[in-house]
Design a protein around this motif. Structure first.
Motif, mmCIF file in Angstrom:
data_model
loop_
_atom_site.group_PDB
_atom_site.id
_atom_site.type_symbol
_atom_site.label_atom_id
_atom_site.label_comp_id
_atom_site.label_asym_id
_atom_site.label_seq_id
_atom_site.Cartn_x
_atom_site.Cartn_y
_atom_site.Cartn_z
ATOM 1 N N ALA A 47 0.836 -1.213 0.000
ATOM 2 C CA ALA A 47 0.000 0.000 0.000
ATOM 3 C C ALA A 47 0.864 1.253 0.000
ATOM 4 C CB ALA A 47 -0.929 -0.013 1.210
ATOM 5 N N ALA A 48 1.927 1.246 0.827
ATOM 6 C CA ALA A 48 2.823 2.404 0.882
ATOM 7 C C ALA A 48 3.533 2.612 -0.452
ATOM 8 C CB ALA A 48 3.849 2.212 2.007
ATOM 9 N N PHE A 49 3.964 1.509 -1.079
ATOM 10 C CA PHE A 49 4.637 1.600 -2.379
ATOM 11 C C PHE A 49 3.731 2.255 -3.422
ATOM 12 C CE2 PHE A 49 5.034 -0.416 -6.590
ATOM 13 C CZ PHE A 49 6.285 0.075 -6.969
ATOM 14 N N VAL A 50 2.471 1.816 -3.496
ATOM 15 C CA VAL A 50 1.533 2.366 -4.481
ATOM 16 C C VAL A 50 1.295 3.846 -4.221
ATOM 17 C CG1 VAL A 50 -0.851 2.276 -5.318
ATOM 18 C CG2 VAL A 50 0.411 0.152 -4.902
ATOM 19 N N LEU A 51 1.091 4.211 -2.960
ATOM 20 C CA LEU A 51 0.845 5.616 -2.623
ATOM 21 C C LEU A 51 2.051 6.490 -2.970
ATOM 22 C CD1 LEU A 51 -0.887 7.819 -1.350
ATOM 23 C CD2 LEU A 51 -0.012 7.138 0.886
ATOM 24 N N VAL A 52 3.252 6.032 -2.602
ATOM 25 C CA VAL A 52 4.458 6.804 -2.902
ATOM 26 C C VAL A 52 4.667 6.936 -4.406
ATOM 27 C CG1 VAL A 52 6.988 6.786 -2.749
ATOM 28 C CG2 VAL A 52 5.604 6.269 -0.729
ATOM 29 N N LEU A 53 4.410 5.863 -5.157
ATOM 30 C CA LEU A 53 4.546 5.921 -6.609
ATOM 31 C C LEU A 53 3.606 6.967 -7.201
ATOM 32 C CD1 LEU A 53 5.732 4.832 -9.236
ATOM 33 C CD2 LEU A 53 3.984 3.040 -9.220
ATOM 34 N N ILE A 54 2.368 6.994 -6.723
ATOM 35 C CA ILE A 54 1.407 7.993 -7.199
ATOM 36 C C ILE A 54 1.921 9.403 -6.923
ATOM 37 C CG2 ILE A 54 -0.906 8.952 -6.828
ATOM 38 C CD1 ILE A 54 -1.855 6.065 -6.304
ATOM 39 N N LEU A 55 2.455 9.614 -5.731
ATOM 40 C CA LEU A 55 2.969 10.936 -5.361
ATOM 41 C C LEU A 55 4.185 11.318 -6.205
ATOM 42 C CD1 LEU A 55 2.700 10.705 -1.460
ATOM 43 C CD2 LEU A 55 1.160 11.888 -3.040
ATOM 44 N N VAL A 56 5.068 10.351 -6.469
ATOM 45 C CA VAL A 56 6.259 10.626 -7.294
ATOM 46 C C VAL A 56 5.848 11.027 -8.702
ATOM 47 C CG1 VAL A 56 8.253 9.538 -8.399
ATOM 48 C CG2 VAL A 56 7.820 9.168 -5.962
ATOM 49 N N ILE A 57 4.868 10.312 -9.273
ATOM 50 C CA ILE A 57 4.400 10.647 -10.622
ATOM 51 C C ILE A 57 3.763 12.026 -10.626
ATOM 52 C CG2 ILE A 57 2.764 10.019 -12.434
ATOM 53 C CD1 ILE A 57 3.180 7.092 -11.614
ATOM 54 N N GLU A 58 2.966 12.316 -9.601
ATOM 55 C CA GLU A 58 2.322 13.634 -9.517
ATOM 56 C C GLU A 58 3.353 14.748 -9.403
ATOM 57 O OE1 GLU A 58 -0.664 14.790 -9.752
ATOM 58 O OE2 GLU A 58 -2.013 13.077 -9.596
ATOM 59 N N ARG A 59 4.437 14.481 -8.672
ATOM 60 C CA ARG A 59 5.429 15.543 -8.429
ATOM 61 C C ARG A 59 6.416 15.702 -9.570
ATOM 62 N NH1 ARG A 59 8.474 18.844 -8.598
ATOM 63 N NH2 ARG A 59 9.688 19.922 -6.975
ATOM 64 N N TRP A 60 6.946 14.595 -10.071
ATOM 65 C CA TRP A 60 8.026 14.687 -11.052
ATOM 66 C C TRP A 60 7.667 14.154 -12.441
ATOM 67 C CZ3 TRP A 60 9.523 13.153 -5.940
ATOM 68 C CH2 TRP A 60 10.272 14.123 -5.252
ATOM 69 N N GLY A 61 6.523 13.513 -12.595
ATOM 70 C CA GLY A 61 6.156 12.985 -13.904
ATOM 71 C C GLY A 61 5.690 14.079 -14.850
ATOM 72 N N PRO A 62 5.742 13.827 -16.164
ATOM 73 C CA PRO A 62 5.208 14.800 -17.126
ATOM 74 C C PRO A 62 3.713 14.990 -16.904
ATOM 75 C CG PRO A 62 5.688 12.695 -18.194
ATOM 76 C CD PRO A 62 6.244 12.604 -16.812
ATOM 77 N N GLU A 63 3.199 16.112 -17.365
ATOM 78 C CA GLU A 63 1.810 16.474 -17.063
ATOM 79 C C GLU A 63 0.823 15.433 -17.578
ATOM 80 O OE1 GLU A 63 -0.118 20.435 -15.769
ATOM 81 O OE2 GLU A 63 1.353 20.588 -17.386
ATOM 82 N N TRP A 64 1.079 14.866 -18.750
ATOM 83 C CA TRP A 64 0.156 13.878 -19.301
ATOM 84 C C TRP A 64 0.130 12.613 -18.439
ATOM 85 C CZ3 TRP A 64 1.869 9.022 -20.542
ATOM 86 C CH2 TRP A 64 3.256 8.862 -20.715
ATOM 87 N N LEU A 65 1.297 12.264 -17.844
ATOM 88 C CA LEU A 65 1.358 11.073 -17.014
ATOM 89 C C LEU A 65 0.713 11.317 -15.646
ATOM 90 C CD1 LEU A 65 2.403 8.156 -16.886
ATOM 91 C CD2 LEU A 65 4.541 9.044 -15.927
ATOM 92 N N SER A 66 0.833 12.530 -15.135
ATOM 93 C CA SER A 66 0.252 12.824 -13.827
ATOM 94 C C SER A 66 -1.267 12.708 -13.841
ATOM 95 C CB SER A 66 0.668 14.225 -13.360
ATOM 96 O OG SER A 66 0.091 15.233 -14.178
ATOM 97 N N ARG A 67 -1.868 12.870 -15.024
ATOM 98 C CA ARG A 67 -3.324 12.757 -15.139
ATOM 99 C C ARG A 67 -3.793 11.315 -14.930
ATOM 100 N NH1 ARG A 67 -6.036 17.085 -13.980
ATOM 101 N NH2 ARG A 67 -4.749 18.855 -14.585
ATOM 102 N N ILE A 68 -2.905 10.352 -15.110
ATOM 103 C CA ILE A 68 -3.285 8.948 -14.917
ATOM 104 C C ILE A 68 -2.408 8.308 -13.842
ATOM 105 C CG2 ILE A 68 -4.222 8.627 -17.238
ATOM 106 C CD1 ILE A 68 -1.548 7.359 -18.048
ATOM 107 N N ALA A 69 -1.968 9.128 -12.879
ATOM 108 C CA ALA A 69 -1.056 8.644 -11.844
ATOM 109 C C ALA A 69 -1.676 7.514 -11.027
ATOM 110 C CB ALA A 69 -0.657 9.812 -10.927
ATOM 111 N N VAL A 70 -2.960 7.640 -10.694
ATOM 112 C CA VAL A 70 -3.611 6.600 -9.893
ATOM 113 C C VAL A 70 -3.694 5.293 -10.675
ATOM 114 C CG1 VAL A 70 -5.759 5.934 -8.738
ATOM 115 C CG2 VAL A 70 -4.908 8.275 -8.531
ATOM 116 N N LEU A 71 -4.033 5.391 -11.957
ATOM 117 C CA LEU A 71 -4.118 4.190 -12.797
ATOM 118 C C LEU A 71 -2.759 3.516 -12.908
ATOM 119 C CD1 LEU A 71 -5.734 2.379 -14.756
ATOM 120 C CD2 LEU A 71 -5.133 3.984 -16.585
#
Length: 483
Positions: free
Chosen positions: A186-210
């Motif tokens: 659970a922690a891994f998934v949550l941290v991954l979502i946060l990393v994508i939201e913070r440092w991922g490109p804008e198009w990827l951040s839109r599907i960070a949860v997926l």
């Protein structure tokens, strides 16, 4: 020789532009990706809760997911293209709302699954009939109320996220609950979502949860946490069966509770449509709002027939419109077609249903937290006077009672439990009543008179210069701003 005026008349509004088939498919698929995690979250939430309550089997969950995608696609096409007075004819993606999730679990636990669909169908009919009158009642849902309700929805869903993180309510109380492995996933998934939201490109951040859910599923496979039984046994193609769980049962208490939730859903849909109107430079009047809500109601009725839930606009796709600048309603109509196709592929739904509970828990913390944060953002428009603090605090406290103590109301009649066991229902009603008590009559700075025009006064997100919780200016695309 043509004049500039004649040329402009022939140029289609961006909402009606057809971008060509290749772009249509690519841009439509982007909307599907942005909506997918939210689309499957509600059937997963309700399905597993009813499995834990002994009202469903795990094998029923893929059917819920497939039905949800199928009806969401139809609803999206109707909203985008329009059929008579059903549909706003704007780029809008439809999906199940979390507002109805807990009430439906309560209804299913007390009266059985057919009672859920009876109440869903009845609430959809209520929305269709009530749509034309709803604009005149928007003054009862100012930012003070809607923000409080969103905050209630997000916070009352958190106990479910906590159970998912631990491994699911089915293993609660056993040695399999709350293991280091479950918490770590659970922690891994949550941290991954946060990393994508913070440092991922804008198009990827839109599907960070997926992306977080898919990655979590892949990590769980070698750990032996994924049960592929339902996925292997499910067919590749199949048609969603109407009344899969039997004929709907219409229980008055359940219908009443879902109609209360419908009011919240209608406010949510109105805010989304006003936001889309601003982004697409389209004037939104009462007629278009009524057309939107009729289509929501029709989709909800269809959802009750095909064993899914209440529908509304997906806010995450409004962000896609803002980022891409593509405002064509034909793009969202194409996305609707893709959702219908996905709904006809049970194998895909079974794959989603195989996602382990800790993965859902990590994603759920982010999803439910975002709902609560949306409420805080809406409340930022309101001045925190002593009266307004009470209007926020008491409904929130009342709504959390069944969340922190699920057995609190079990000694009451079943009809009372249906309403009181849903924090969303009792919190929403309390917020409306307290706002009327503290911000009207002699306590209001000045009265709000209804406008004679096709805009509406005192509605959600309207100007509120005196911070009384009610708007003071007509809500149009010129003075309504996307939160």
């Amino acid at each position: 020789m043509t004049t500039k005026t004649e040329h402009a008349a022939r140029v289609a509004h961006p909402v009606n532009e057809y971008p060509g088939l290749p772009k249509l498919l690519i841009l439509g698929f982007q909307h599907v990706l942005a909506a997918y995690a939210g689309a499957v979250a509600v059937p997963l939430f309700v399905g597993w809760a009813l499995v834990d309550a002994g009202k469903m089997s795990p094998g029923d969950i893929p059917h819920l997911i497939a039905a949800d995608l199928f009806v969401a696609g139809i609803a999206t096409i109707v909203q985008s293209v329009g059929i008579w007075r059903f549909g706003v004819r704007l780029p809008l993606i439809q999906g199940c709302t979390f507002s109805a999730a807990i009430p439906m679990v309560t209804i299913g636990s007390q009266y059985g699954v057919p009672a859920i669909y009876g109440s869903v169908i009845a609430s959809g009919i209520f929305m269709i009939l009530f749509a034309p009158l709803f604009a005149s009642l928007l003054k009862f849902f100012p930012p003070l109320v809607t923000g409080t309700v969103l905050l209630i929805i997000g916070t009352t869903l958190m106990p479910v996220a906590a159970d998912w993180v631990g491994g699911g309510a089915a293993v609660k109380g056993t040695s399999e609950y709350g293991t280091a492995q479950n918490l770590g996933i659970a922690a891994f998934v949550l941290v991954l979502i946060l990393v994508i939201e913070r440092w991922g490109p804008e198009w990827l951040s839109r599907i960070a949860v997926l992306v977080g859910m898919i990655t979590g599923l892949l990590v769980c496979i070698p750990l032996g946490m994924v049960d592929w039984t339902e996925t292997k046994d499910s067919p590749l193609f199949g048609i969603t069966s109407p009344f899969y769980f039997g004929a709907p049962h219409f229980v008055f208490a359940a219908v009443f509770a879902m109609c209360i939730v419908s009011l919240v859903t209608m406010v949510e849909a109105t805010g989304d449509v006003l936001a889309i109107g601003e982004i697409t430079d389209t004037e939104i009047d009462n007629k278009r709002i009524a057309d939107t809500l009729r289509a929501d109601g029709a989709a909800t009725v269809l959802g009750g027939v095909f064993n899914t839930f209440q529908y509304t606009a997906f806010a995450q796709n409004i962000g896609v419109l803002s980022i891409t600048g593509v405002r064509s309603r034909w793009v969202t109509a194409a996305a609707g077609g893709m959702l219908v196709v996905l709904g006809l592929i049970p194998k895909t739904a079974a794959l989603v249903a195989a996602i382990p509970a800790p993965v859902l828990g990590g994603a759920g913390i982010a999803l439910f937290g975002m709902v609560a944060a949306s409420g805080v953002r809406t409340l930022s428009k309101v001045k925190f006077t002593e009266s307004n603090v009470i209007v926020i605090a008491v409904p929130l406290g009342v709504a959390l009672l069944p969340a922190v103590s699920p057995s609190l109301f079990t000694q009451l009649p079943a009809s009372a439990q249906t309403f009181l066991a849903s924090g969303i229902c009792i919190g929403s009603v309390t917020a409306i009543v307290l706002n009327l008590l503290f911000n009207t009559a002699d306590r209001a700075p000045h009265s709000v008179k209804p406008s004679a025009h096709d805009t509406f006064r005192g509605g959600i997100n309207s100007s509120d210069d005196d911070h009384d919780g009610f708007g003071d200016a007509p809500v149009t695309r010129d003075n309504w701003k996307l939160p």
